[in-house]
Design a protein around this motif. Structure first.
Motif, PDB file in Angstrom:
ATOM      1  N   ALA A  25       0.980  -0.534  -0.195  1.00  0.00           N
ATOM      2  CA  ALA A  25      -0.050   0.119  -0.344  1.00  0.00           C
ATOM      3  C   ALA A  25       1.082   1.214   0.317  1.00  0.00           C
ATOM      4  CB  ALA A  25      -0.862  -0.277   0.975  1.00  0.00           C
ATOM      5  N   THR A  26       0.675   2.461   0.209  1.00  0.00           N
ATOM      6  CA  THR A  26       1.282   3.408  -0.541  1.00  0.00           C
ATOM      7  C   THR A  26       0.186   4.557  -1.155  1.00  0.00           C
ATOM      8  OG1 THR A  26       3.287   4.436  -2.085  1.00  0.00           O
ATOM      9  CG2 THR A  26       1.872   2.992  -3.321  1.00  0.00           C
ATOM     10  N   GLY A  27       1.262   6.054  -0.581  1.00  0.00           N
ATOM     11  CA  GLY A  27       0.030   6.986  -0.867  1.00  0.00           C
ATOM     12  C   GLY A  27       1.116   8.008  -1.367  1.00  0.00           C
ATOM     13  N   GLY A  28       0.579   9.043  -2.073  1.00  0.00           N
ATOM     14  CA  GLY A  28       1.586  10.253  -2.891  1.00  0.00           C
ATOM     15  C   GLY A  28       0.819  11.658  -3.816  1.00  0.00           C
ATOM     16  N   VAL A  29       0.991  11.555  -3.908  1.00  0.00           N
ATOM     17  CA  VAL A  29       0.136  13.571  -3.660  1.00  0.00           C
ATOM     18  C   VAL A  29       1.000  13.774  -5.856  1.00  0.00           C
ATOM     19  CG1 VAL A  29       0.504  16.221  -4.090  1.00  0.00           C
ATOM     20  CG2 VAL A  29       0.719  14.456  -1.510  1.00  0.00           C
ATOM     21  N   ALA A  30      -0.136  14.085  -6.064  1.00  0.00           N
ATOM     22  CA  ALA A  30       0.383  14.645  -7.976  1.00  0.00           C
ATOM     23  C   ALA A  30      -0.798  15.612  -8.125  1.00  0.00           C
ATOM     24  CB  ALA A  30       0.658  13.485  -8.908  1.00  0.00           C
ATOM     25  N   ASN A  31       0.132  16.818  -8.724  1.00  0.00           N
ATOM     26  CA  ASN A  31      -0.482  17.499  -9.220  1.00  0.00           C
ATOM     27  C   ASN A  31      -2.135  17.971  -8.190  1.00  0.00           C
ATOM     28  OD1 ASN A  31      -1.042  19.913 -11.770  1.00  0.00           O
ATOM     29  ND2 ASN A  31      -2.959  18.270 -12.461  1.00  0.00           N
ATOM     30  N   GLY A  32      -1.381  18.881  -7.152  1.00  0.00           N
ATOM     31  CA  GLY A  32      -2.632  18.558  -6.222  1.00  0.00           C
ATOM     32  C   GLY A  32      -3.426  17.619  -6.042  1.00  0.00           C
ATOM     33  N   THR A  33      -2.802  16.656  -6.071  1.00  0.00           N
ATOM     34  CA  THR A  33      -4.277  15.534  -5.779  1.00  0.00           C
ATOM     35  C   THR A  33      -3.508  14.906  -4.829  1.00  0.00           C
ATOM     36  OG1 THR A  33      -5.249  15.627  -7.932  1.00  0.00           O
ATOM     37  CG2 THR A  33      -5.395  14.108  -6.911  1.00  0.00           C
ATOM     38  N   TYR A  34      -4.618  14.084  -3.677  1.00  0.00           N
ATOM     39  CA  TYR A  34      -3.934  13.113  -3.696  1.00  0.00           C
ATOM     40  C   TYR A  34      -4.256  11.900  -4.062  1.00  0.00           C
ATOM     41  CZ  TYR A  34      -3.081  15.794   0.820  1.00  0.00           C
ATOM     42  OH  TYR A  34      -2.482  17.064   1.394  1.00  0.00           O
ATOM     43  N   LEU A  35      -2.982  10.808  -3.960  1.00  0.00           N
ATOM     44  CA  LEU A  35      -3.484   9.181  -4.234  1.00  0.00           C
ATOM     45  C   LEU A  35      -3.083   8.062  -2.866  1.00  0.00           C
ATOM     46  CD1 LEU A  35      -1.823  11.117  -6.946  1.00  0.00           C
ATOM     47  CD2 LEU A  35      -2.422   8.917  -8.150  1.00  0.00           C
ATOM     48  N   PHE A  36      -4.223   7.369  -3.121  1.00  0.00           N
ATOM     49  CA  PHE A  36      -3.956   6.092  -2.493  1.00  0.00           C
ATOM     50  C   PHE A  36      -3.850   4.916  -3.010  1.00  0.00           C
ATOM     51  CE2 PHE A  36      -5.699   9.932   0.545  1.00  0.00           C
ATOM     52  CZ  PHE A  36      -3.740  10.077   0.759  1.00  0.00           C
ATOM     53  N   ALA A  37      -3.116   3.908  -2.970  1.00  0.00           N
ATOM     54  CA  ALA A  37      -3.397   2.057  -3.487  1.00  0.00           C
ATOM     55  C   ALA A  37      -4.005   1.422  -2.297  1.00  0.00           C
ATOM     56  CB  ALA A  37      -1.652   2.318  -4.007  1.00  0.00           C
ATOM     57  N   LEU A  38      -4.498   1.258  -2.639  1.00  0.00           N
ATOM     58  CA  LEU A  38      -5.015   0.269  -1.175  1.00  0.00           C
ATOM     59  C   LEU A  38      -5.201  -1.339  -1.778  1.00  0.00           C
ATOM     60  CD1 LEU A  38      -7.736   2.479  -0.079  1.00  0.00           C
ATOM     61  CD2 LEU A  38      -5.480   2.078   0.624  1.00  0.00           C
TER      62      LEU A  38
ATOM     63  N   MET B  46      -3.939  20.168   1.575  1.00  0.00           N
ATOM     64  CA  MET B  46      -4.673  20.466  -0.092  1.00  0.00           C
ATOM     65  C   MET B  46      -4.527  22.070  -0.983  1.00  0.00           C
ATOM     66  SD  MET B  46      -7.875  18.401  -0.676  1.00  0.00           S
ATOM     67  CE  MET B  46      -7.493  16.855  -0.069  1.00  0.00           C
ATOM     68  N   PRO B  47      -4.418  23.062  -0.056  1.00  0.00           N
ATOM     69  CA  PRO B  47      -4.275  24.289  -0.755  1.00  0.00           C
ATOM     70  C   PRO B  47      -2.603  24.585  -1.302  1.00  0.00           C
ATOM     71  CG  PRO B  47      -6.346  24.681   0.478  1.00  0.00           C
ATOM     72  CD  PRO B  47      -5.276  23.445   0.901  1.00  0.00           C
ATOM     73  N   ARG B  48      -2.257  23.427  -0.586  1.00  0.00           N
ATOM     74  CA  ARG B  48      -0.805  24.056  -0.713  1.00  0.00           C
ATOM     75  C   ARG B  48       0.262  23.299  -1.727  1.00  0.00           C
ATOM     76  NH1 ARG B  48       1.419  25.256   4.270  1.00  0.00           N
ATOM     77  NH2 ARG B  48       3.402  24.932   3.272  1.00  0.00           N
ATOM     78  N   LEU B  49      -0.675  21.775  -1.816  1.00  0.00           N
ATOM     79  CA  LEU B  49      -0.083  20.748  -2.511  1.00  0.00           C
ATOM     80  C   LEU B  49       0.569  21.758  -3.674  1.00  0.00           C
ATOM     81  CD1 LEU B  49      -2.569  18.061  -1.748  1.00  0.00           C
ATOM     82  CD2 LEU B  49      -0.631  17.957  -0.507  1.00  0.00           C
ATOM     83  N   ASP B  50       0.102  22.171  -4.925  1.00  0.00           N
ATOM     84  CA  ASP B  50       0.493  22.676  -6.308  1.00  0.00           C
ATOM     85  C   ASP B  50       1.458  23.553  -6.188  1.00  0.00           C
ATOM     86  OD1 ASP B  50      -1.753  23.815  -6.019  1.00  0.00           O
ATOM     87  OD2 ASP B  50      -2.352  22.825  -8.212  1.00  0.00           O
ATOM     88  N   GLU B  51       1.466  24.040  -4.140  1.00  0.00           N
ATOM     89  CA  GLU B  51       2.288  25.696  -5.216  1.00  0.00           C
ATOM     90  C   GLU B  51       3.585  26.067  -5.658  1.00  0.00           C
ATOM     91  OE1 GLU B  51       2.533  27.094  -1.032  1.00  0.00           O
ATOM     92  OE2 GLU B  51       4.098  25.299  -0.327  1.00  0.00           O
ATOM     93  N   HIS B  52       4.224  25.061  -6.119  1.00  0.00           N
ATOM     94  CA  HIS B  52       5.705  25.094  -6.487  1.00  0.00           C
ATOM     95  C   HIS B  52       5.097  25.535  -7.910  1.00  0.00           C
ATOM     96  CE1 HIS B  52       3.845  20.953  -6.959  1.00  0.00           C
ATOM     97  NE2 HIS B  52       5.031  20.553  -8.178  1.00  0.00           N
ATOM     98  N   LEU B  53       3.340  25.082  -8.685  1.00  0.00           N
ATOM     99  CA  LEU B  53       3.296  24.512  -9.323  1.00  0.00           C
ATOM    100  C   LEU B  53       2.947  26.539  -9.504  1.00  0.00           C
ATOM    101  CD1 LEU B  53       1.327  21.764 -10.698  1.00  0.00           C
ATOM    102  CD2 LEU B  53       3.796  22.087 -10.822  1.00  0.00           C
ATOM    103  N   ARG B  54       2.878  27.550  -9.213  1.00  0.00           N
ATOM    104  CA  ARG B  54       1.971  28.230  -9.326  1.00  0.00           C
ATOM    105  C   ARG B  54       2.974  29.301  -8.748  1.00  0.00           C
ATOM    106  NH1 ARG B  54      -2.491  26.803  -5.277  1.00  0.00           N
ATOM    107  NH2 ARG B  54      -0.683  27.004  -4.045  1.00  0.00           N
ATOM    108  N   ARG B  55       3.880  28.819  -8.641  1.00  0.00           N
ATOM    109  CA  ARG B  55       5.349  30.303  -8.466  1.00  0.00           C
ATOM    110  C   ARG B  55       6.454  30.872  -9.499  1.00  0.00           C
ATOM    111  NH1 ARG B  55       8.146  26.869  -3.750  1.00  0.00           N
ATOM    112  NH2 ARG B  55       6.777  26.420  -2.602  1.00  0.00           N
ATOM    113  N   LYS B  56       6.182  30.139 -10.905  1.00  0.00           N
ATOM    114  CA  LYS B  56       6.775  30.096 -11.688  1.00  0.00           C
ATOM    115  C   LYS B  56       7.036  31.685 -12.596  1.00  0.00           C
ATOM    116  CE  LYS B  56       6.218  25.805 -13.253  1.00  0.00           C
ATOM    117  NZ  LYS B  56       5.944  25.351 -14.198  1.00  0.00           N
TER     118      LYS B  56
END
Length: 180
Positions: A125-138, A170-180
């Protein structure tokens, strides 16, 4: 110790559920049913639900599509986390992750140890973040999905959960994409 803070209001998450199986149809997806029932009972919104065969590229493609959808906050997959040759869900998740939530797998293993003993080592089982979205593999078992939801996700996907939770950042998950 963790607790619910009654001064905070509940913020529902928009969740997609993906079952990964070579043998089941959506009508036979008991693990997906468990997740859908629990997330809706908790007050969250089911946005999408699909089933895919154990195909790494197809799974990763679906995860990317859902991560790009601004109407989806969380993706839960069930199945394909084991050790056999066809179990490729974890690899598909990792193809998509920007960041892995390492402790999710660790905490899931701890929860599983209480239920199934050393057999817990067979789950990835794993979890991660991509494009401001949480993903969990159960895992694909309905018991494992119950454990993951009841012991981890129901709390971490609740804004009222203290001392911290996934929703408040959650609102900060994709902040690296907005800092350009």
């Amino acid at each position: 110790m963790s607790r619910l803070d009654p001064t905070r209001r509940f913020l529902p998450c928009r969740i997609a559920v993906l079952a990964v199986s070579d043998t089941r149809s959506l009508a036979e997806d008991k693990s997906g049913d468990v997740l859908v029932q629990r997330l809706t009972d908790a007050g969250h919104v089911l946005v999408a639900r699909h089933i895919l065969r154990d195909d790494r590229e197809a799974i990763a493609d679906q995860l990317r599509v859902w991560c790009a959808d601004p109407e989806i906050d969380v993706i839960l997959t069930t199945g394909g986390t084991g050790l056999t040759g066809r179990d490729v869900t974890v690899e598909a998740h990792r193809d998509v992750y920007e960041k892995e939530i390492d402790a999710f797998g660790t905490v899931f293993t701890m929860v599983s140890m209480q239920k199934i003993g050393t057999s817990a080592v067979q789950s990835r089982a794993t979890g991660g973040v991509a494009n401001g979205t949480y993903l969990f593999a159960l895992p694909g078992s309905s018991g494992a999905c119950k454990d993951a939801w009841d012991e981890i996700l129901v709390k971490q996907l609740d804004y009222r959960h203290r001392p911290c939770n996934f929703v408040e950042i959650m609102p900060r998950l994709d902040e690296h994409l907005r800092r350009k």
